[in-house]
Design an enzyme around this catalytic site. Structure first.
Site, PDB file in Angstrom:
ATOM      1  N   HIS A  66       6.981  -7.648  -1.598  1.00 59.70           N
ATOM      2  CA  HIS A  66       5.876  -8.136  -2.436  1.00 59.70           C
ATOM      3  C   HIS A  66       5.403  -7.097  -3.444  1.00 59.70           C
ATOM      4  O   HIS A  66       4.303  -7.200  -3.969  1.00 59.70           O
ATOM      5  CB  HIS A  66       4.696  -8.577  -1.554  1.00 59.70           C
ATOM      6  CG  HIS A  66       5.049  -9.703  -0.637  1.00 59.70           C
ATOM      7  ND1 HIS A  66       4.379  -9.940   0.541  1.00 59.70           N
ATOM      8  CD2 HIS A  66       6.019 -10.640  -0.700  1.00 59.70           C
ATOM      9  CE1 HIS A  66       4.925 -10.988   1.151  1.00 59.70           C
ATOM     10  NE2 HIS A  66       5.917 -11.427   0.415  1.00 59.70           N
ATOM     11  N   ASP A  86       0.802  -1.237   0.000  1.00 61.15           N
ATOM     12  CA  ASP A  86       0.000   0.000   0.000  1.00 61.15           C
ATOM     13  C   ASP A  86       0.834   1.286   0.000  1.00 61.15           C
ATOM     14  O   ASP A  86       0.306   2.378  -0.140  1.00 61.15           O
ATOM     15  CB  ASP A  86      -0.951  -0.005   1.218  1.00 61.15           C
ATOM     16  CG  ASP A  86      -0.204  -0.164   2.557  1.00 61.15           C
ATOM     17  OD1 ASP A  86      -0.764  -0.763   3.492  1.00 61.15           O
ATOM     18  OD2 ASP A  86       0.944   0.315   2.669  1.00 61.15           O
TER      19      ASP A  86
END
Ligand code: BV8
Ligand code: ZN
Length: 253
Positions: free
Chosen positions: A129, A114
């Protein structure tokens, strides 16, 4: 969690912070929870309730239904665009500034996609990731940051006509080699490893805490729940990072 236990644990962690000149921090979705972003394994709500994130976050799901997977990531981008970094993110940024000003080593490794750490001011962090703010063309490979929210079409298209996918690491895909190597290196050479807001279920990220412990680092976990890492760490704090990090990481007298 009884107050005196938390007090003792806080003192221990502050002692570890004073004694080391190299710290590695691994964060998971729990660190963004107090910003209002559901964790990866939180029960999905609304139209996503019937989907399992473990199923959606795969190349197979994207191959089967690129528009559905693109909508899911677009929804998560929108959610995170509406959220702000929380005091836990900000406490980590302050700790990085303090360590680096003292010529000490600070490495932030995140599983989160995010980018709230970056919005909180963290620098040079390792995104194990990837992130859903960068999308890659599946035809020509062009990667670029996509700030338009929401996307006008699903999946977004590249000017070459190809389909764009989020530049995240899906289950069954390998992590970026250099990022994983840097994270492994940081875990092996730190004097203190903090595992914050992660269920410690996803490999190879989940192994970093044990790598640090095996290399002799002090290890600390902060999570409201027990995780598979809990039995391995020196201090396992039952609590939330947004509430506890500002206190635990505050300037130590
Ligand atoms: C790979 C991006 C080579 C997409 C994600 C070895 C053994 C077993 C399986 C494997 C293995 N090696 C590889 C695998 C397969 C797989 C895996 O690990 N499976 C597990 C689940 C069994 N790994 C892979 O496929 C990896 N690739 O290794 O390649 C390979 C391939 C195949 C086979 C062998 C080798 C790729 C993994 C990356 C997957 N992509 N995300 C997206 O986000 O959409 S992972 C996904 O889970 C998210 O990134 C998330 O960050 C990550 C980890 O979850 P958490 O961050 O921990 O979040 P979670 O919701 O689980 O937990 C939140 C925690 O916060 C909870 O503990 C909660 O208590 C706590 N919490 C809640 N509120 C708070 C809080 N804590 C603090 N404060 C709060 N307020
Ligand atoms: Zn292209």
């Amino acid at each position: 969690m009884p107050e005196e236990v938390l007090q003792t644990q806080t003192e221990m962690i502050r002692g570890f912070l004073r004694e080391t000149d190299a710290i590695a921090v691994l964060t998971g979705a729990g660190v963004s929870a107090e910003s209002g972003i559901p964790t990866f394994r939180d029960a999905q709500t609304g139209l996503w309730a019937r989907y399992d994130p473990m199923e959606l976050a795969t190349p197979q799901a994207f191959a089967r239904d690129p528009a559905l997977v693109s909508r899911w990531y677009d929804e998560r981008r929108r959610k995170s665009a509406d959220c702000e970094p929380n005091p836990g993110h900000l406490a980590l940024t302050r700790l990085q500034e303090e360590f680096e000003a003292a010529g000490k080593h600070f490495t932030l490794i995140t599983q989160n996609v995010d980018r709230l750490h970056q919005r909180a001011g963290s620098r040079g962090l390792l995104e194990l990731h990837g992130t859903f703010w960068v999308w890659r063309c599946t035809s020509c490979g062009e990667e670029r940051e996509e700030w338009e929210v929401p996307f006008p079409e699903h999946p977004p298209r590249c000017q070459c006509g190809g389909t764009r996918r989020p530049s995240v690491v899906w289950f069954g895909e390998t992590l970026p080699e250099s990022v994983l190597a840097a994270a492994w290196q940081a875990a092996e050479h730190c004097g203190l490893f903090l595992s914050l807001g992660t269920s410690s279920l996803v490999e190879p990220a989940a192994s970093l805490g044990r790598v640090a412990a095996a290399a002799g680092a002090k290890t600390v976990e902060i999570n409201p729940q027990e995780t598979p890492l809990s039995p391995w760490v020196d201090v396992s704090v039952r609590g939330t990072t947004g509430k506890l990090l500002p206190t635990i990481l505050s300037a130590r007298e």
